[in-house]
Design a protein around this motif. Structure first.
Motif, short mmCIF file in Angstrom:
data_model
loop_
_atom_site.label_atom_id
_atom_site.label_comp_id
_atom_site.label_asym_id
_atom_site.label_seq_id
_atom_site.Cartn_x
_atom_site.Cartn_y
_atom_site.Cartn_z
N THR A 28 0.85 -1.20 0.00
CA THR A 28 0.00 0.00 0.00
C THR A 28 0.88 1.25 0.00
O THR A 28 0.64 2.20 -0.75
CB THR A 28 -0.94 0.00 1.22
OG1 THR A 28 -1.79 -1.16 1.14
CG2 THR A 28 -1.81 1.26 1.25
N HIS A 29 1.91 1.23 0.83
CA HIS A 29 2.86 2.34 0.88
C HIS A 29 3.51 2.55 -0.50
O HIS A 29 3.57 3.68 -1.00
CB HIS A 29 3.93 2.06 1.94
CG HIS A 29 5.03 3.07 1.97
ND1 HIS A 29 4.89 4.32 2.53
CD2 HIS A 29 6.31 3.00 1.51
CE1 HIS A 29 6.03 4.98 2.41
NE2 HIS A 29 6.91 4.20 1.80
N TYR A 30 3.98 1.47 -1.09
CA TYR A 30 4.62 1.58 -2.39
C TYR A 30 3.66 2.18 -3.43
O TYR A 30 4.05 2.99 -4.26
CB TYR A 30 5.09 0.22 -2.89
CG TYR A 30 6.26 -0.38 -2.16
CD1 TYR A 30 7.07 0.37 -1.32
CD2 TYR A 30 6.56 -1.72 -2.31
CE1 TYR A 30 8.14 -0.19 -0.65
CE2 TYR A 30 7.64 -2.30 -1.66
CZ TYR A 30 8.42 -1.53 -0.83
OH TYR A 30 9.48 -2.11 -0.18
N SER A 31 2.40 1.75 -3.39
CA SER A 31 1.44 2.25 -4.38
C SER A 31 1.24 3.76 -4.26
O SER A 31 0.93 4.43 -5.25
CB SER A 31 0.10 1.53 -4.26
OG SER A 31 -0.63 1.97 -3.12
N LEU A 32 1.45 4.27 -3.07
CA LEU A 32 1.30 5.71 -2.85
C LEU A 32 2.54 6.50 -3.24
O LEU A 32 2.47 7.71 -3.49
CB LEU A 32 0.97 5.99 -1.38
CG LEU A 32 -0.34 5.38 -0.88
CD1 LEU A 32 -0.42 5.49 0.63
CD2 LEU A 32 -1.52 6.03 -1.55
#
Length: 144
Positions: A28-32
């Motif tokens: 999720t962090h990476y997607s942001l």
């Protein structure tokens, strides 16, 4: 067949569940954090990885409770490099997937010849993690 080592199996399942839940946060962090011209397909990839990690954690949790274990409320430690280029994020993803693969291989070692269901589950998860490793390696080729 040998007897299933319930204690060892449930401890390992808890470790896997914590690791998969950490994957939800990581991806999720990476997607942001993704920027650049290829942002949209890469964001979609990471969102899919986060959703899949949650599904894996839920599957493991169901097995764990089926063995009368108690699912952990923790997540595995997540290292933050503070480097967010697509190449860095993909490399960190590959490292994460390799660790997941190792955990499922450990599960297979523990359950082999003790539970056909758990053995097949572990093999299935190993296959999925191997595929993730291959996909990320292919994505990283553009950066070499």
């Amino acid at each position: 067949m040998k007897d299933l080592d319930i204690k060892k199996t449930t401890e390992l399942l808890n470790t896997i569940m914590e690791f998969e839940l950490a994957g939800v946060v990581r991806y999720t962090h990476y997607s942001l954090m993704v920027t650049g011209p290829n942002r949209i397909p890469i964001v979609d990839f990471f969102k899919t990885q986060a959703t899949e990690s949650l599904l894996h954690a839920q599957q493991v949790g169901e097995i764990l409770t089926g063995l009368e274990g108690h699912p952990s409320l923790r997540i595995a430690p997540i290292e933050e490099s503070h480097r967010h280029s697509v190449q860095d994020i993909l490399q960190e993803s590959l490292n994460h997937e390799k660790r997941a693969l190792d955990l499922y291989k450990k599960l297979l070692d523990v359950v082999t010849d003790a539970s056909i269901y758990l053995e097949e589950f572990a093999r299935s998860m190993i296959g999925q993690e191997e595929m993730h490793n291959l996909e990320i390696k292919k994505m990283l080729r553009d950066f070499s």
